[in-house]
Design a protein around this motif. Sequence first.
Motif, short mmCIF file in Angstrom:
data_model
loop_
_atom_site.label_atom_id
_atom_site.label_comp_id
_atom_site.label_asym_id
_atom_site.label_seq_id
_atom_site.Cartn_x
_atom_site.Cartn_y
_atom_site.Cartn_z
N ASN A 83 -7.87 -4.41 -14.22
CA ASN A 83 -6.98 -5.77 -14.91
C ASN A 83 -5.64 -4.41 -15.71
OD1 ASN A 83 -7.99 -6.16 -17.44
ND2 ASN A 83 -7.43 -8.08 -17.18
N TYR A 84 -6.24 -3.08 -15.79
CA TYR A 84 -5.79 -2.12 -16.83
C TYR A 84 -5.37 -1.30 -16.04
CZ TYR A 84 -10.18 -1.61 -18.24
OH TYR A 84 -11.14 -1.30 -18.39
N ILE A 85 -4.82 0.27 -16.91
CA ILE A 85 -5.51 1.27 -16.45
C ILE A 85 -5.13 2.33 -17.34
CG2 ILE A 85 -3.32 0.91 -14.52
CD1 ILE A 85 -1.84 2.58 -16.92
N THR A 86 -5.85 3.31 -17.37
CA THR A 86 -6.75 3.96 -18.57
C THR A 86 -5.65 5.68 -18.50
OG1 THR A 86 -8.39 2.59 -18.49
CG2 THR A 86 -8.58 5.54 -20.57
N ARG B 214 2.66 17.99 -23.25
CA ARG B 214 3.48 18.65 -21.85
C ARG B 214 2.43 19.83 -21.76
NH1 ARG B 214 6.95 18.37 -25.63
NH2 ARG B 214 9.38 18.55 -25.50
N THR B 215 0.87 18.21 -21.43
CA THR B 215 -0.31 19.01 -20.28
C THR B 215 -0.77 18.14 -19.25
OG1 THR B 215 -2.23 20.31 -20.44
CG2 THR B 215 -1.47 18.37 -22.26
N ALA B 216 -1.98 17.64 -18.88
CA ALA B 216 -2.55 16.92 -17.84
C ALA B 216 -3.36 15.96 -19.09
CB ALA B 216 -2.70 17.68 -17.00
N VAL B 217 -3.05 15.11 -18.38
CA VAL B 217 -4.14 14.17 -19.77
C VAL B 217 -4.35 13.11 -18.56
CG1 VAL B 217 -2.22 13.57 -20.84
CG2 VAL B 217 -2.31 11.92 -19.26
N THR B 218 -5.97 12.46 -18.65
CA THR B 218 -6.51 11.92 -18.33
C THR B 218 -6.02 11.04 -16.92
OG1 THR B 218 -7.87 10.66 -19.58
CG2 THR B 218 -8.97 13.08 -18.57
N PHE B 219 -6.51 10.09 -16.32
CA PHE B 219 -5.94 8.63 -15.93
C PHE B 219 -6.59 8.04 -14.65
CE2 PHE B 219 -3.40 6.19 -12.40
CZ PHE B 219 -3.28 5.40 -12.69
N THR B 220 -6.91 6.83 -15.48
CA THR B 220 -8.05 5.62 -14.19
C THR B 220 -7.09 4.17 -13.90
OG1 THR B 220 -9.66 6.82 -15.63
CG2 THR B 220 -10.18 4.58 -13.96
#
Length: 124
Positions: free
Chosen positions: A3-6, A77-83
């Motif tokens: 029920n959340y994103i990371t 100003r770069t990519a980050v992690t996402f789930t």
Amino acid sequence: MNNYITLDSKKYMTSSKDWAPVWLKPATDRITLSGEMDVTYGPGLIVGYTGSIIAPVTSPGTGWGTVSDLKTTLAKRTAVTFTAHDSSTAVNVHVLGPFNPASMSPMWDASSNEWHVPVRVLEA
């Protein structure tokens, strides 16, 4: 399913009113002098999400992000992690704006307040 994103190692809720997947097909188009449509497609499909991330002023618990954490992530100003909600696999994404945060309370810094921040999250 969560029920959340990371995002950038922090958990956040999202707004059920506007959080949705996005699929972008890279293309350029033009109308030629003869009136014909000329379209050129790029390879692949860009996958992401659009909507509002809900960021509280005070963290609700271990591992959860705050509006301060989110602001730090959005400034990168770069990519980050996402789930995503429906995944257990982290991917690298770019978080794009414009960012127009909205406070849910007139007491912006109240510990019970939360901010809704609209974003576009696109796989890198």
